[in-house]
Design a protein around this motif. Sequence first.
Motif, PDB file in Angstrom:
ATOM      1  N   ARG A   1       1.924   9.847 -52.046  1.00  0.00           N
ATOM      2  CA  ARG A   1       1.694  10.927 -53.002  1.00  0.00           C
ATOM      3  C   ARG A   1       3.019  11.568 -53.408  1.00  0.00           C
ATOM      4  O   ARG A   1       3.249  11.860 -54.577  1.00  0.00           O
ATOM      5  CB  ARG A   1       0.775  11.997 -52.453  1.00  0.00           C
ATOM      6  CG  ARG A   1       0.396  12.988 -53.568  1.00  0.00           C
ATOM      7  CD  ARG A   1       0.003  14.354 -53.045  1.00  0.00           C
ATOM      8  NE  ARG A   1      -0.473  15.191 -54.124  1.00  0.00           N
ATOM      9  CZ  ARG A   1       0.310  15.905 -54.927  1.00  0.00           C
ATOM     10  NH1 ARG A   1       1.613  15.866 -54.806  1.00  0.00           N
ATOM     11  NH2 ARG A   1      -0.203  16.661 -55.887  1.00  0.00           N
ATOM     12  N   GLU A   2       3.904  11.769 -52.452  1.00  0.00           N
ATOM     13  CA  GLU A   2       5.190  12.388 -52.765  1.00  0.00           C
ATOM     14  C   GLU A   2       6.024  11.483 -53.674  1.00  0.00           C
ATOM     15  O   GLU A   2       6.628  11.952 -54.640  1.00  0.00           O
ATOM     16  CB  GLU A   2       5.967  12.726 -51.497  1.00  0.00           C
ATOM     17  CG  GLU A   2       7.224  13.520 -51.741  1.00  0.00           C
ATOM     18  CD  GLU A   2       7.005  14.903 -52.335  1.00  0.00           C
ATOM     19  OE1 GLU A   2       7.957  15.436 -52.936  1.00  0.00           O
ATOM     20  OE2 GLU A   2       5.892  15.467 -52.218  1.00  0.00           O
ATOM     21  N   ILE A   3       6.035  10.199 -53.376  1.00  0.00           N
ATOM     22  CA  ILE A   3       6.766   9.273 -54.246  1.00  0.00           C
ATOM     23  C   ILE A   3       6.141   9.265 -55.634  1.00  0.00           C
ATOM     24  O   ILE A   3       6.848   9.268 -56.645  1.00  0.00           O
ATOM     25  CB  ILE A   3       6.821   7.857 -53.621  1.00  0.00           C
ATOM     26  CG1 ILE A   3       7.768   7.875 -52.405  1.00  0.00           C
ATOM     27  CG2 ILE A   3       7.249   6.814 -54.650  1.00  0.00           C
ATOM     28  CD1 ILE A   3       7.785   6.589 -51.599  1.00  0.00           C
ATOM     29  N   GLY A   4       4.814   9.300 -55.704  1.00  0.00           N
ATOM     30  CA  GLY A   4       4.129   9.365 -56.997  1.00  0.00           C
ATOM     31  C   GLY A   4       4.488  10.621 -57.766  1.00  0.00           C
ATOM     32  O   GLY A   4       4.748  10.580 -58.970  1.00  0.00           O
ATOM     33  N   PHE A   5       4.509  11.747 -57.073  1.00  0.00           N
ATOM     34  CA  PHE A   5       4.878  13.020 -57.693  1.00  0.00           C
ATOM     35  C   PHE A   5       6.298  12.955 -58.251  1.00  0.00           C
ATOM     36  O   PHE A   5       6.555  13.329 -59.395  1.00  0.00           O
ATOM     37  CB  PHE A   5       4.763  14.146 -56.659  1.00  0.00           C
ATOM     38  CG  PHE A   5       5.097  15.503 -57.197  1.00  0.00           C
ATOM     39  CD1 PHE A   5       4.127  16.291 -57.797  1.00  0.00           C
ATOM     40  CD2 PHE A   5       6.386  16.019 -57.098  1.00  0.00           C
ATOM     41  CE1 PHE A   5       4.429  17.561 -58.287  1.00  0.00           C
ATOM     42  CE2 PHE A   5       6.698  17.274 -57.584  1.00  0.00           C
ATOM     43  CZ  PHE A   5       5.716  18.042 -58.183  1.00  0.00           C
ATOM     44  N   LEU A   6       7.226  12.442 -57.443  1.00  0.00           N
ATOM     45  CA  LEU A   6       8.616  12.333 -57.881  1.00  0.00           C
ATOM     46  C   LEU A   6       8.760  11.360 -59.055  1.00  0.00           C
ATOM     47  O   LEU A   6       9.544  11.590 -59.974  1.00  0.00           O
ATOM     48  CB  LEU A   6       9.506  11.909 -56.718  1.00  0.00           C
ATOM     49  CG  LEU A   6       9.603  12.925 -55.567  1.00  0.00           C
ATOM     50  CD1 LEU A   6      10.371  12.324 -54.398  1.00  0.00           C
ATOM     51  CD2 LEU A   6      10.218  14.231 -56.030  1.00  0.00           C
TER      52      LEU A   6
END
Length: 166
Positions: free
Chosen positions: A124-129
């Motif tokens: 999710r964090e990689i997706g957000f970034l």
Amino acid sequence: MSLQLEWSNEQSEYEVSEALIGQLRQLLDAAGEAEGVTDGEVALTFVDDEEIHRLNKQFRNIDRPTDVLSFAMRESAEDEPEITYEIEEGDESELQFDEMLGDIIISVPRAIAQSEDYGHSVEREIGFLFVHGFLHLLGYDHQTEEDEAEMIGKQEAVLQRIGLTR
């Protein structure tokens, strides 16, 4: 034509799986659709903190690592000369131009640390970034509170759309 994602992995802390790349392609399509961008190429590179620190210092004159960097290839079309092409009648070939939208560089160690801080998955964090970086490629910025709120709202809407919730 469609949005294309080219990627490379230059870090060893986290295994970049085909499932993650599939999610990022879904995010790219969803973000592109939301912004009316249907064609172009995005180059994504996963790096470590040392590399993103070096890039941040070199290109932004900021001497520390960051989580994501974006380098847009698109410039204002107002300053560009108009180019026209003539195609002879009966020519069956198609002209195809893959416009390079730009590069997104993500620090995987930063993404891992931030996912722990925020209590959600690394994916999710990689997706957000990634979506954050994509919006920068399109010209969005977060210099003011209003601009930041707009960007975060757009990022969250795209993540929600493909089910990457907190």
